[in-house]
Design an enzyme around this catalytic site. Sequence first.
Site, PDB file in Angstrom:
ATOM      1  N   ASN A  95      13.170  -0.668 -11.481  1.00 56.26           N
ATOM      2  CA  ASN A  95      12.485  -0.905 -12.749  1.00 56.26           C
ATOM      3  C   ASN A  95      13.550  -1.155 -13.811  1.00 56.26           C
ATOM      4  OD1 ASN A  95      10.078  -0.917 -14.534  1.00 56.26           O
ATOM      5  ND2 ASN A  95      11.036   0.886 -15.431  1.00 56.26           N
ATOM      6  N   GLU A 140       9.896  -2.161 -21.140  1.00 58.50           N
ATOM      7  CA  GLU A 140      10.494  -2.501 -22.433  1.00 58.50           C
ATOM      8  C   GLU A 140      10.514  -1.278 -23.340  1.00 58.50           C
ATOM      9  OE1 GLU A 140       7.933  -1.839 -24.567  1.00 58.50           O
ATOM     10  OE2 GLU A 140       6.652  -1.771 -22.802  1.00 58.50           O
ATOM     11  N   GLY A 174       3.922   1.723 -21.750  1.00 59.60           N
ATOM     12  CA  GLY A 174       4.952   0.709 -21.528  1.00 59.60           C
ATOM     13  C   GLY A 174       6.045   1.259 -20.629  1.00 59.60           C
ATOM     14  N   GLU A 175       7.253   0.759 -20.792  1.00 63.34           N
ATOM     15  CA  GLU A 175       8.442   1.207 -20.067  1.00 63.34           C
ATOM     16  C   GLU A 175       8.417   0.836 -18.579  1.00 63.34           C
ATOM     17  OE1 GLU A 175       8.655   5.461 -20.645  1.00 63.34           O
ATOM     18  OE2 GLU A 175       8.714   5.280 -22.832  1.00 63.34           O
ATOM     19  N   GLY A 176       7.335   0.170 -18.117  1.00 60.80           N
ATOM     20  CA  GLY A 176       7.160  -0.085 -16.697  1.00 60.80           C
ATOM     21  C   GLY A 176       6.357   1.001 -16.004  1.00 60.80           C
TER      22      GLY A 176
END
Length: 346
Positions: free
Chosen positions: A58, A171, A312-314
Amino acid sequence: MDTIFHIERPDEGLKEALQTKIDNLTKPKGSLGRLESLALQAGLIQQSLSPVLRHPINVIFASDHGIADEGVSQSPKEVTRQVIYNFLNGGAGVCFLARQHGFELRIVDGGVDYDFPSTPKLIDRKIRKGTRDFLYEAAMTQEEMEKAIRYGAEIVSECHASGCNVISFGEMGVGNTAASSMWMTCLTRIPLIDCVGAGSGLNAEGVRHKYDVLKRALENYKGDGSTLDVMRYFGGYEMVMAVGGMLRAAESRMIILVDGFIMTNCVLAASRLYPEMLSYCVFGHRGDEAGHKRVLDFLGAKPLLDLGLRLGEGSGSICAYPILDSAIRMINEMHNFQQAAITKYF
């Protein structure tokens, strides 16, 4: 665009053999639903009757946004660097998910408004300390956009070289739902009002203010409306890097796990440049951000999960990874009717 990608749709010559293998596993035909279509997709991407998942990574791209100065986010800009430290210390939401599901995390500083001390855990690709405020001017120059695309592609090439064949993108950047809403309305023609949501937690009044700011920015935009111009004018460095990364991943025939609202809009932009890249995408989830369902529908995407996520962040794509893993295990580990000495019952 200076960086040219060579992306082809997976050859479908193997499709019949893959489908036959799946149909002859010891189950009623079609009874494992999405697992069957995922196995077929993975087999076509890898051109193999026995696809495998190797070294999932990731990649989180981070950058600050000039538009955040207009109060379009619940979070102040310094949160970007604070969350990056949380990533590096293993304490963020995406970190426990990565540990749970065996993902390596790679954190990339693409344009955070802060000078991080040198650390091997943080990949430095800083283009500038945040984008410009797109209410008044383009967020980035043409040269900066080209550099972001190239950096994103290079990061993915490094992941691929390390043995990774399934990749997720995340992100971090205060203001990036605002930027994503602008990409969405410009590239889909869906009205802006339907593209704007609460982001990291705005109340109704905050969402109205965010919409008003973005409406003014749209009225001020005098560009040509092309995909690259929209990316340059309204985007964040982390978003453009993700586009470059996705395109390189598709070029490298990797499976791309797609996260939430922001990353789906990065797929939107990437697919406007190279429509063939969509064949490599597995959409992890439908998030809770207003507009996510609409952009998924626009892309014809069918996400695997609907958990009300908006971190978010994956995080959402990593949550969906075990379903993809189950599909791969199905096609490789289930016996067929002949092996199991079971009479076909369909």
